[in-house]
Design a protein around this motif. Structure first.
Motif, PDB file in Angstrom:
ATOM      1  N   MET A 120       0.844  -1.194   0.000  1.00  0.00           N
ATOM      2  CA  MET A 120       0.000   0.000   0.000  1.00  0.00           C
ATOM      3  C   MET A 120       0.880   1.245   0.000  1.00  0.00           C
ATOM      4  N   ARG A 121       0.580   2.161  -0.890  1.00  0.00           N
ATOM      5  CA  ARG A 121       1.325   3.436  -0.919  1.00  0.00           C
ATOM      6  C   ARG A 121       0.471   4.560  -0.352  1.00  0.00           C
ATOM      7  N   ILE A 122       1.082   5.353   0.523  1.00  0.00           N
ATOM      8  CA  ILE A 122       0.457   6.543   1.089  1.00  0.00           C
ATOM      9  C   ILE A 122       1.333   7.739   0.751  1.00  0.00           C
ATOM     10  N   TYR A 123       0.729   8.759   0.169  1.00  0.00           N
ATOM     11  CA  TYR A 123       1.437  10.000  -0.150  1.00  0.00           C
ATOM     12  C   TYR A 123       1.089  11.083   0.862  1.00  0.00           C
ATOM     13  N   SER A 124       1.992  12.035   1.011  1.00  0.00           N
ATOM     14  CA  SER A 124       1.743  13.253   1.779  1.00  0.00           C
ATOM     15  C   SER A 124       2.347  14.414   1.010  1.00  0.00           C
ATOM     16  N   TRP A 125       1.599  15.549   0.973  1.00  0.00           N
ATOM     17  CA  TRP A 125       2.076  16.685   0.177  1.00  0.00           C
ATOM     18  C   TRP A 125       1.519  17.977   0.743  1.00  0.00           C
ATOM     19  N   ASN A 126       2.390  18.899   1.089  1.00  0.00           N
ATOM     20  CA  ASN A 126       1.986  20.271   1.374  1.00  0.00           C
ATOM     21  C   ASN A 126       1.826  20.950   0.018  1.00  0.00           C
ATOM     22  N   VAL A 127       0.578  21.235  -0.336  1.00  0.00           N
ATOM     23  CA  VAL A 127       0.290  21.726  -1.685  1.00  0.00           C
ATOM     24  C   VAL A 127       0.352  23.246  -1.798  1.00  0.00           C
ATOM     25  N   ASN A 128       0.449  23.934  -0.647  1.00  0.00           N
ATOM     26  CA  ASN A 128       0.510  25.403  -0.641  1.00  0.00           C
ATOM     27  C   ASN A 128      -0.657  26.000  -1.443  1.00  0.00           C
ATOM     28  N   GLY A 129      -1.851  25.492  -1.121  1.00  0.00           N
ATOM     29  CA  GLY A 129      -3.063  25.976  -1.785  1.00  0.00           C
ATOM     30  C   GLY A 129      -3.589  24.980  -2.787  1.00  0.00           C
ATOM     31  N   ILE A 130      -4.637  24.246  -2.411  1.00  0.00           N
ATOM     32  CA  ILE A 130      -5.158  23.184  -3.283  1.00  0.00           C
ATOM     33  C   ILE A 130      -5.740  23.762  -4.574  1.00  0.00           C
ATOM     34  N   ARG A 131      -6.378  24.939  -4.483  1.00  0.00           N
ATOM     35  CA  ARG A 131      -6.958  25.535  -5.686  1.00  0.00           C
ATOM     36  C   ARG A 131      -5.869  26.043  -6.616  1.00  0.00           C
ATOM     37  N   ALA A 132      -4.794  26.604  -6.045  1.00  0.00           N
ATOM     38  CA  ALA A 132      -3.676  27.079  -6.872  1.00  0.00           C
ATOM     39  C   ALA A 132      -3.016  25.914  -7.602  1.00  0.00           C
ATOM     40  N   LEU A 133      -2.840  24.805  -6.899  1.00  0.00           N
ATOM     41  CA  LEU A 133      -2.221  23.632  -7.520  1.00  0.00           C
ATOM     42  C   LEU A 133      -3.105  23.074  -8.630  1.00  0.00           C
ATOM     43  N   TYR A 134      -4.404  23.054  -8.376  1.00  0.00           N
ATOM     44  CA  TYR A 134      -5.365  22.604  -9.387  1.00  0.00           C
ATOM     45  C   TYR A 134      -5.307  23.503 -10.631  1.00  0.00           C
ATOM     46  N   ASN A 135      -5.251  24.812 -10.414  1.00  0.00           N
ATOM     47  CA  ASN A 135      -5.212  25.754 -11.534  1.00  0.00           C
ATOM     48  C   ASN A 135      -3.935  25.630 -12.351  1.00  0.00           C
ATOM     49  N   LYS A 136      -2.852  25.152 -11.716  1.00  0.00           N
ATOM     50  CA  LYS A 136      -1.596  24.913 -12.441  1.00  0.00           C
ATOM     51  C   LYS A 136      -1.634  23.602 -13.222  1.00  0.00           C
ATOM     52  N   GLY A 137      -2.683  22.798 -13.009  1.00  0.00           N
ATOM     53  CA  GLY A 137      -2.791  21.518 -13.692  1.00  0.00           C
ATOM     54  C   GLY A 137      -1.948  20.417 -13.089  1.00  0.00           C
ATOM     55  N   GLU A 138      -1.514  20.610 -11.819  1.00  0.00           N
ATOM     56  CA  GLU A 138      -0.595  19.660 -11.197  1.00  0.00           C
ATOM     57  C   GLU A 138      -1.255  18.747 -10.164  1.00  0.00           C
ATOM     58  N   PHE A 139      -2.470  19.079  -9.724  1.00  0.00           N
ATOM     59  CA  PHE A 139      -3.020  18.401  -8.547  1.00  0.00           C
ATOM     60  C   PHE A 139      -3.251  16.913  -8.762  1.00  0.00           C
ATOM     61  N   PHE A 140      -3.719  16.509  -9.937  1.00  0.00           N
ATOM     62  CA  PHE A 140      -4.149  15.128 -10.143  1.00  0.00           C
ATOM     63  C   PHE A 140      -3.011  14.174 -10.501  1.00  0.00           C
ATOM     64  N   LYS A 141      -1.787  14.679 -10.610  1.00  0.00           N
ATOM     65  CA  LYS A 141      -0.682  13.827 -11.059  1.00  0.00           C
ATOM     66  C   LYS A 141      -0.438  12.649 -10.117  1.00  0.00           C
ATOM     67  N   LEU A 142      -0.520  12.884  -8.806  1.00  0.00           N
ATOM     68  CA  LEU A 142      -0.320  11.782  -7.858  1.00  0.00           C
ATOM     69  C   LEU A 142      -1.428  10.748  -7.981  1.00  0.00           C
ATOM     70  N   PHE A 143      -2.644  11.206  -8.237  1.00  0.00           N
ATOM     71  CA  PHE A 143      -3.778  10.291  -8.305  1.00  0.00           C
ATOM     72  C   PHE A 143      -3.715   9.391  -9.538  1.00  0.00           C
ATOM     73  N   GLU A 144      -2.989   9.841 -10.560  1.00  0.00           N
ATOM     74  CA  GLU A 144      -2.807   9.003 -11.749  1.00  0.00           C
ATOM     75  C   GLU A 144      -2.054   7.722 -11.407  1.00  0.00           C
ATOM     76  N   GLU A 145      -1.267   7.755 -10.315  1.00  0.00           N
ATOM     77  CA  GLU A 145      -0.530   6.561  -9.865  1.00  0.00           C
ATOM     78  C   GLU A 145      -1.397   5.642  -9.007  1.00  0.00           C
ATOM     79  N   GLU A 146      -2.593   6.083  -8.676  1.00  0.00           N
ATOM     80  CA  GLU A 146      -3.564   5.320  -7.899  1.00  0.00           C
ATOM     81  C   GLU A 146      -3.040   4.840  -6.543  1.00  0.00           C
ATOM     82  N   PRO A 147      -2.449   5.745  -5.754  1.00  0.00           N
ATOM     83  CA  PRO A 147      -2.085   5.362  -4.387  1.00  0.00           C
ATOM     84  C   PRO A 147      -3.345   5.116  -3.576  1.00  0.00           C
TER      85      PRO A 147
END
Length: 255
Positions: free
Chosen positions: A1-28
């Motif tokens: 089982m893989r567990i990730y942790s990430w300080n995103v410094n603003g979830i909406r800002a990360l989403y707007n940069k197009g970066e938020f879903f990259k970890l989820f593509e790995e299906e942790p």
């Protein structure tokens, strides 16, 4: 089982940069987030309901500040906040209990310039340690992850001598981290890579990431009695979008 942790410094800002879903593509199985800077009701359905995951948020009373969240494929038995108002009002803690382990996701306070919030931070740290001792009595593995805002030893930051009076490397903070480890908690990255120099945070102000002038202040720790479930721990400094990069552990538990 893989567990990730990430300080995103603003979830909406990360989403707007197009970066938020990259970890989820790995299906942790689980993704822990710190510094969401948002209440759940401010977020789109796309951010709240990622396919295959349930999301859980603890937000600060103040909008645009602090906040933690967890996205989980596994259904937790229980989800709770810290139940200490001075910390819950800043959205610094969320706990999920599963069949085999307890997962605590924290955004530790920054002690700030000249230690302005050092007392508040050490108070938070001590309350966490006291609570963990109680949770260990469950017999389950206790995992505590997040942005600790502490570089523990000289190997954990690029310029230790220059930062001895700066927040995140103050003597009181390092002493608490030593006390925490000595109380029976394992820094998972150092378990596997005791001599490796790798960082999780770089200042935006000085283009520090380009020069790799960083700090390792994000951790996965586990109670020593349960360290046998650890398979690996890592730092994903190939993932961008925040001033922090994601970290992870791989653990062996019953799915």
């Amino acid at each position: 089982m893989r567990i990730y942790s990430w300080n995103v410094n603003g979830i909406r800002a990360l989403y707007n940069k197009g970066e938020f879903f990259k970890l989820f593509e790995e299906e942790p199985e689980i993704v822990c987030i710190q510094e969401t800077k948002a209440q759940a009701e401010q977020l789109s359905e796309e951010l709240l309901n990622i396919n295959g995951y349930s999301s859980f948020f603890e937000s600060a009373d103040k909008k645009g500040y602090s906040g933690v969240a967890v996205y989980s494929k596994k259904k937790p038995l229980m989800v709770k906040k810290f139940d200490i108002e001075r910390f819950d009002s800043e959205g610094r803690y969320i706990e999920l209990e599963y069949e085999d382990f307890i997962l605590i996701n924290c955004y530790f306070p920054n002690s700030q310039e000249k230690g302005k919030r050092l007392d508040y931070k050490i108070d938070f740290c001590d309350e966490i340690l006291n609570y963990l001792e109680e949770r260990k009595k469950s017999g389950k593995a206790v995992i505590i992850t997040g942005d600790y805002n502490i570089a523990h030893k000289p190997i954990d930051l690029a310029r230790p001598k220059d930062n001895e009076e700066n927040p995140g490397y103050l003597p009181e903070e390092r002493e608490w981290m030593t006390k925490f480890i000595e109380a029976g908690y394992v820094d998972s990255f150092r378990k596997f890579y005791p001599e490796e120099v790798k960082y999780t945070w770089w200042s935006y102000r000085t283009r520090a990431r380009e020069k790799n002038i960083g700090w390792r202040i994000d951790y996965f720790c586990i109670n020593k009695e349960s360290e046998g479930i650890l398979i690996d721990s890592g730092i994903r400094n190939d993932v961008f979008g925040s001033d922090h990069c994601p970290i992870y552990i791989d653990i062996s538990v019953n799915n």
